[in-house]
Design an enzyme around this catalytic site. Structure first.
Site, mmCIF file in Angstrom:
data_model
loop_
_atom_site.group_PDB
_atom_site.id
_atom_site.type_symbol
_atom_site.label_atom_id
_atom_site.label_comp_id
_atom_site.label_asym_id
_atom_site.label_seq_id
_atom_site.Cartn_x
_atom_site.Cartn_y
_atom_site.Cartn_z
ATOM 1 N N ASN A 155 35.518 -79.938 -3.435
ATOM 2 C CA ASN A 155 35.603 -79.891 -1.979
ATOM 3 C C ASN A 155 34.717 -78.778 -1.461
ATOM 4 O O ASN A 155 34.712 -77.668 -2.008
ATOM 5 C CB ASN A 155 37.040 -79.611 -1.515
ATOM 6 C CG ASN A 155 37.953 -80.801 -1.664
ATOM 7 O OD1 ASN A 155 37.503 -81.942 -1.644
ATOM 8 N ND2 ASN A 155 39.245 -80.543 -1.819
ATOM 9 N N ARG A 188 39.443 -86.581 -4.984
ATOM 10 C CA ARG A 188 38.739 -86.021 -6.150
ATOM 11 C C ARG A 188 39.304 -86.562 -7.472
ATOM 12 O O ARG A 188 38.522 -86.933 -8.361
ATOM 13 C CB ARG A 188 38.808 -84.487 -6.118
ATOM 14 C CG ARG A 188 37.940 -83.851 -5.034
ATOM 15 C CD ARG A 188 38.123 -82.342 -5.013
ATOM 16 N NE ARG A 188 39.504 -81.983 -4.738
ATOM 17 C CZ ARG A 188 40.013 -80.772 -4.949
ATOM 18 N NH1 ARG A 188 39.276 -79.817 -5.490
ATOM 19 N NH2 ARG A 188 41.272 -80.517 -4.651
#
Length: 721
Positions: free
Chosen positions: A33, A15
């Site tokens: 997520n 990320r």
């Protein structure tokens, strides 16, 4: 647009990488997520995907990318947002060795100097600390350690390699080591350097690491350690300071060097340079298990040690899994304990591997190799619970088969409990609802009860799978083969005729198997007793041959002769190796699993073929007992050993190749615990190639019983198709 990415995409800085790439491209959106997946909303999906592919973190793997045409949220920039918990799966990498950058910090003058829990996005423990997905701090063992202001600044800095590193910590906010004596009383001093002093002085210590605890001592203390731990002959692994030290102890091939230095940091079985250097570590064997430091604590320990090597073996009570809790370890009675206050959520022993040419044979698959998966062409779900020795379970879900970490041998309740908790954990992580549960055919295996419980819990079909069929299926699965002729050679597996199999030539698919031939049955006099008192195997062979060699007193011989007619027969190549080991004076009594056969490997390496050791197949039985007759007293025992085993392997390969050619199959496989034996696998490979066919070998799945659950799971999947 929405991008959904699956693969190894959590705990690897995925990320943060997405945010950096998107920001550099001036894109708007968000990333988060969702269980095991990474979700991205962005205004230019194509540009972002191209940037992601160019900037993947070292441990990230993308398996699948999906693009959906969805409305863009109202975003003025690109950001990381709070995770969601809807999807299931396993998307984290294995626990990997501390990286060079973190090690440099540990050895520098910065704020993490000497701090054993120093890690970053590119390294460190993940699986052993994880309770659930998504991989956020609250779902790890670090949940009870809030970040300090300094760590929080690093966590929020897009340019920092700890940007969004979920287990970030430092001496001000993270876990800590402490040192106690055998009574549990604290010892003054810096814990790790103080522990090093105890090691240098010849004490026996226990050190808590990532996935469990190690018993540690210097090599010179081997005799005391064997007496203290009750391990008379079983090999011990050695951790050495660095690769240069390793090369003083052992001879390394390029493949072995690669394995030792890999981020997985397994124990690698390698050839000793001399018995003097490795005295007592692996009695009767040519090789020894060696590995390098992989945690911050281990590096600091060696920085403080005068010695350059330590015996390190898993700390557990006999027959039980490796101990995790501090209070449970004190009963072992070590001199000193190095403990920490970070919870170990998932136990993981050190993995054990060996090189065969350019291949990696996995003996024990655990830390550094779990979680990992094999792709399979099935959307069904199933669980295989393994056999009895070297237990693992395999969970198949959504086109992947995940195997648990090494569990142990299933005779004890502790091991069975561990199997259940590890399997249940994977089932939950994957969101799996199994449609079929598979178990070994042997009626006495204790994990069958757990298989039946799972079947009832999920309303799943319960399937029994013959041991060697599962071995063969595991080999086929990792080599992407649907139809094969496979030689399955091991110690013992329950056959569908009630006998103990272990030297089998099988034609196998995932739907059925045909037993083409097997080694001659040898009576197991006294059943389990014959596996330890291995002279009984030689006595049984002498009885088949009508020879009285007087290896047991006549009174005992009379009793054994009465037992033989009611004894289970064994077709096992492992038992043949045991009998040879006794006959040739290599090993009299088995003190650990596989010992007599393992001690035959040095002989087989040195042996050459003699005349007069031919064998033959009669009514699908490959004769073996007659090979023990008429041995010249002038023959070298290594040549006798080699000639007998080579004759057996040549005949098994000939039977396999004849059948394969009739079926139009061009490859022959070998599997089972005996196939870890390098000379035997080389005999197999040479014989197969001499017939113009291709050998199939293991590389990702353990050859031995650690791979049984893989075969069970794929057989179950095919039964559902």
């Amino acid at each position: 647009m929405r991008i959904i990415i699956e693969g190894t995409v959590q705990g690897v800085g995925f990320r943060p990488m997405v945010q950096r790439v998107a920001s550099s491209l001036g894109l708007r959106g968000r990333v988060w997520n969702d269980g095991s997946k990474v979700m991205i909303d962005v205004d230019d999906a194509d540009a972002l995907i191209e940037g992601i592919k160019r900037s993947l973190p070292p441990l990230a793997i993308i398996d699948r990318i999906e693009i959906l045409d969805t409305p863009m949220p109202d975003c003025t920039s690109f950001s990381i947002v709070h995770s969601e918990h809807r999807s299931k799966g396993v998307s984290i990498p294995t626990d990997t060795a501390v990286c060079d950058e973190c090690l440099k910090e540990i050895r520098s003058e910065g704020r993490r100097k000497g701090y054993a829990f120093t890690t970053c996005t590119n390294c460190g423990a993940r699986f052993t600390l994880l309770s659930s997905l998504p991989y956020d701090r609250d779902n790890t063992a670090m949940a009870k350690f809030p970040m300090c202001d300094s760590c929080r600044r690093e966590y929020a800095d897009m340019a920092d390699r700890r940007f969004h590193h979920q287990t970030i910590c430092c001496p001000d906010c993270g876990p800590r080591y402490r040192i106690v004596d055998g009574n549990g009383s604290g010892i003054d001093g810096d814990p790790i350097p103080t522990f090093a002093k105890y090691m240098d002085s010849g004490r026996i210590g226990i050190a808590k690491s990532w996935g469990g605890m190690h018993i540690c001592t210097v090599l010179e203390n081997i005799d005391r350690l064997r007496e203290w731990y009750g391990r008379k002959e079983k090999p011990f692994a050695v951790m050495v300071r660095d690769i240069d030290v390793a090369e003083r102890y052992v001879e390394l091939t390029s493949k072995e060097r690669e394995l030792l230095l890999s981020p997985n940091r397994p124990i690698v079985l390698v050839d000793k340079i001399s018995e003097d250097i490795c005295r007592g570590l692996a009695p009767g064997l040519d090789n020894v298990g060696i590995f390098l430091p992989y945690t911050g604590m281990q590096h600091i320990l060696f920085d403080c040690l005068e010695h350059d090597a330590l015996i390190m073996t898993s700390a557990n009570l006999p027959g039980e899994p490796m101990v995790l809790e501090d209070d449970g370890i004190m009963s072992l009675g070590a001199d000193v304990y190095l403990l920490h206050d970070q919870r170990i959520i998932n136990r993981a022993d050190d993995s054990v591997v060996r090189a065969y040419g350019d291949r990696e044979q996995i003996i024990r698959k655990s830390r550094g190799y779990i979680p990992s998966y094999i792709k399979v062409d099935s959307k069904h779900s199933a669980v295989g619970v393994g056999a009895q020795e070297n237990l693992t379970a395999t969970i198949a879900s959504d086109g992947r088969m995940y195997t648990t970490q090494h569990i142990g041998n299933g005779e004890s309740f502790g091991v069975v409990d561990y199997l259940e908790s590890a399997t249940d954990s994977f089932i939950d992580l994957l969101g799996c609802r199994p449609e079929a549960i598979t178990m070994d055919l042997h009626p006495g295996y204790v994990n069958r009860r757990y298989a039946k419980t799972l079947s009832e819990r999920f309303g799943a079909k319960l399937i029994e799978v013959q041991h060697h069929w599962a071995h063969a299926a595991s080999l086929m699965a990792e080599n992407d083969v649907d139809d094969a002729v496979v030689i399955a050679v091991d110690g013992t597996g329950h056959g569908d005729d009630g006998q103990a199999w272990g030297g089998e030539v099988l034609h196998t698919t995932y739907d059925h198997y045909d037993r083409l031939a097997h080694l001659e049955y040898i009576p197991l006099i006294g059943s389990e007793r014959a596996l330890h008192d291995i002279r009984r195997l030689k006595f049984a062979i002498d009885e088949i041959n009508g020879v009285d060699t007087g290896i047991v007193p006549e009174k005992d011989a009379q009793i054994m002769r009465k037992i033989i007619p009611n004894s289970i027969g064994s077709s096992s190549l492992g038992r043949i190796l045991d009998a040879l080991s006794y006959w040739l004076g290599v090993c009299d009594v088995r003190t650990y699993d596989g010992e007599p056969a393992m001690k035959m490997e040095p002989l087989l390496r040195r042996g050459t073929m003699l005349e007069g050791y031919e064998t033959y197949t009669e009514s699908d039985v490959i004769k073996t007992a007659h090979l023990f007759n008429d041995v010249s007293s002038e023959a070298k025992k290594e040549d006798v050993a080699y000639s007998i085993v080579r004759s057996i392997m040549d005949e098994m390969v000939n039977v396999a190749c004849d059948d394969a050619q009739n079926r139009g199959i061009d490859a022959i496989g070998i599997t089972g615990g005996v196939s870890y034996n390098g000379p035997i696998t080389q005999m197999f490979e040479n014989a197969v190639r001499a017939r113009g066919m291709k050998p199939i070998l293991h590389n990702k799945v353990p050859n031995g019983d650690g791979g049984i659950s893989v075969g069970q799971a794929i057989i179950a999947l095919r039964s559902l198709d």
